[in-house]
Design a protein around this motif. Structure first.
Motif, PDB file in Angstrom:
ATOM      1  N   PHE A 134      28.184 -11.944 -26.312  1.00 40.68           N
ATOM      2  CA  PHE A 134      29.571 -11.560 -26.553  1.00 40.68           C
ATOM      3  C   PHE A 134      30.096 -12.351 -27.740  1.00 40.68           C
ATOM      4  N   ASP A 135      30.618 -11.643 -28.716  1.00 35.07           N
ATOM      5  CA  ASP A 135      31.112 -12.284 -29.932  1.00 35.07           C
ATOM      6  C   ASP A 135      32.503 -12.865 -29.685  1.00 35.07           C
ATOM      7  N   ASP A 147      26.173  -1.339 -27.290  1.00 38.81           N
ATOM      8  CA  ASP A 147      26.258  -1.504 -28.743  1.00 38.81           C
ATOM      9  C   ASP A 147      24.869  -1.630 -29.365  1.00 38.81           C
ATOM     10  N   ARG A 148      23.913  -2.134 -28.591  1.00 42.66           N
ATOM     11  CA  ARG A 148      22.581  -2.387 -29.125  1.00 42.66           C
ATOM     12  C   ARG A 148      21.643  -1.186 -28.945  1.00 42.66           C
ATOM     13  N   THR A 150      27.865  -4.889 -24.234  1.00 41.20           N
ATOM     14  CA  THR A 150      27.090  -5.355 -25.378  1.00 41.20           C
ATOM     15  C   THR A 150      25.764  -4.603 -25.493  1.00 41.20           C
ATOM     16  N   GLN A 206      27.178 -19.011 -26.561  1.00 45.10           N
ATOM     17  CA  GLN A 206      27.566 -17.945 -27.479  1.00 45.10           C
ATOM     18  C   GLN A 206      27.925 -18.506 -28.854  1.00 45.10           C
ATOM     19  N   SER A 262      31.422  -3.900 -26.541  1.00 47.04           N
ATOM     20  CA  SER A 262      31.630  -5.253 -26.034  1.00 47.04           C
ATOM     21  C   SER A 262      33.118  -5.535 -25.835  1.00 47.04           C
ATOM     22  N   LYS A 316      31.257  -3.208 -32.413  1.00 47.72           N
ATOM     23  CA  LYS A 316      31.485  -4.081 -31.256  1.00 47.72           C
ATOM     24  C   LYS A 316      32.504  -3.514 -30.274  1.00 47.72           C
TER      25      LYS A 316
END
Length: 525
Positions: A263-264, A79-80, A76, A255, A399, A396
């Motif tokens: 985490f999606d 991704d950021r 994650t 979450q 992640s 994503k």
């Protein structure tokens, strides 16, 4: 007026992308080597550093704990902050930690270095997989790239004992950690020019409480599973497993409440992603336990050295590499679910062969079983990773791939615990001790085949031969039962693969829409 359409065929990769794949594949090879090479070095470093038995366990296990614990966070985070940036930072830390481990002067220093290796290693796998999805937009080319990456990861597991054995023959124990240094130097030198940068511009801040909860869920749970594998249902195993479950529930609840979660969980509403993750976990459980038992069979029953056992694994790995290279072509000709299911049935046949291995001169059957098992798993590995990358939203994929890697760590720990327990129960039930065996020797022999072999060495004569014969037959019975269970389970997984993933079209038509894409309700079922 913009005449482009969302169905436009993605551009093909160029020379830069393919060279970048080489740069990404080397860390995958290194990670796999690093997981297996330490076990060869432990006897040598034990003589030098004199660790206690508890310190030996932490030296062996801390890498896997930290790797599994930080995978979701690092995926994650990439991704950021940027996947290339995180990969390069992780590569630099991995190289530094490798130097620290190589020249460790105390058990505590080596444990700390191994922990740092685990944390930095957690940046490598999800970052490399996510970057592959950025570099290879064409689904056919991405399938080939994933196959190359998977080949390196699988080959490293066998290459580790071979290279490690050679290096330990020539150099000191710390030399096995120095393998990482030139690879990381290459990554840092070539990465900025051949690897693209990607991050989610809309990503928010990293929720530190979620990071803490994920660590408190994953690390205690895997520790508890390992404790169960070592000594059964002890108080420590039960307490850590329960702690992991409790913190896991808290992590999931947090979450769901966050606007920008660590985490999606919405990824699990994507049918393809959810299915591949579950199938990968089931296969990981079965294979990790089986491979452990096969290695023990080669060394304790067939009497091979660690290096010789590693060399006998090479035919299976070569077969895997060939299958991984052929799989993307098959995925272009037929629906991936059918290719994967056919492979799993081949693996089931390999498990049937494993169920027939004798306790005397069974090496040829073991090698045949391994070749069949590895060939059959190749489609699930190559096509499964490709499905994960294709199903997850571009922002994503870090992640999503991180969870796939963490899934493998869960499978590894659970498989060793579950199948190891089954094999141990069969061994203890089938073991027939020679008459007149001293009570302390009998108690040691009942624990496992390793202690039985060690006990026999101290006895000598016909009693030692009788004990060895009985122990080897008892252990082989456990291996045979695990093979039979594997045949049943892999057949069931093959059926589930067709049921869950049959809507995914062949990769030869990148414009094709799956039934799930055509029907949004089905995609989130």
């Amino acid at each position: 007026m913009d005449t482009s359409t969302e169905n436009e065929v993605p551009a093909r990769a160029g020379r830069r992308e393919w060279f970048g794949l080489v740069v990404l594949a080397l860390p995958a090879l290194l990670l796999s080597v690093d997981m297996s090479v330490l076990f060869l070095a432990i006897p040598h470093l034990t003589q030098d550093l004199q660790p206690s038995s508890t310190q030996q366990l932490w030296i062996a296990d801390i890498y896997g704990f930290m790797l599994a614990g930080f995978l979701v966070t690092m995926g994650t985070l990439g991704d950021r902050v940027g996947r290339r940036k995180l990969l390069l930072i992780g590569g630099a830390l991995f190289g530094a930690a490798s130097l620290l481990a190589a020249y460790a002067t105390s058990p505590e220093m080596l444990i700390a270095a191994r922990a740092l290796l685990g944390v930095s290693g957690a940046t490598l796998a999800p970052s490399t997989m996510a970057l592959i999805s950025n570099m290879f937009k064409n689904e056919k080319e991405r399938g080939t790239a994933v196959a190359v990456w998977s080949s390196c990861f699988m080959f490293g597991g066998v290459l580790g004992p071979i290279i490690g054995g050679l290096m330990l023959s020539w150099f000191w124990w710390g030399s096995v950690f120095l393998l990482a240094v030139p690879v990381m130097v290459l990554l840092l030198a070539a990465g900025p020019s051949v690897l693209p940068e990607y991050r989610n511009p809309d990503a928010g801040r990293v929720d530190l409480l979620s990071v803490g909860l994920s660590l408190l869920a994953i690390i205690p749970f895997i520790y508890g599973v390992k404790e169960y594998a070592r000594g059964g249902w002890s108080a420590t195993a039960v307490a850590t497993l329960l702690a992991g479950v409790v913190f896991g529930v808290l992590f999931v609840r947090r979450q769901r409440r966050l606007d920008d979660p660590l985490f999606d969980l919405g990824l699990f509403r994507i049918r393809v992603y959810r299915s591949v993750v579950v199938l990968g976990l089931l296969v990981g459980i079965m294979m990790s336990g089986s491979l452990l038992l096969i290695n023990v069979q080669m060394q304790m029953v067939e009497g091979l050295s660690t290096r010789a056992a590693g060399l006998w694994l090479v035919p299976g790995v070569v077969a895997t590499l060939i299958a991984l290279m052929v799989t993307p072509k098959l995925g272009q000709m037929f629906r991936p679910a059918y290719v994967m299911a056919a492979g799993l049935l081949v693996t089931a046949v390999g498990c049937v062969v494993l169920s027939q291995v004798p306790s005397d001169d069974g090496l040829a059957m073991i090698v045949i079983a391994l070749i069949l098992i590895n060939i059959g798993l190749a489609p699930l590995v190559a096509l499964g990773y490709n499905m994960v990358l294709g199903a997850a939203p571009p922002e994503k994929t870090g992640s999503a791939s991180a969870l796939s890697e963490a899934n493998g760590e869960f499978g590894l720990a659970a498989g060793i615990a579950i199948l190891g327990s089954i094999a141990t129960a069969v061994y203890q039930d089938r073991l027939s001790l020679p008459a007149g065996l001293p009570a302390d020797a009998a108690a040691a022999a009942r624990e496992n085949i390793a202690t039985a072999v060690e006990t026999a060495r101290g006895l000598g004569g016909s009693m030692a031969d009788d004990l060895l014969t009985s122990a080897r037959e008892a252990f082989t019975s456990g291996l045979n039962l695990v093979g039979l269970l594997g045949a049943v389970l892999f057949t069931a997984i093959a059926v589930l693969t067709v049921v869950w993933l049959r809507q995914v079209p062949p990769t030869q038509d990148p414009e094709a829409k799956t039934e799930a894409e055509a029907d949004p309700a089905e995609a989130t079922a």
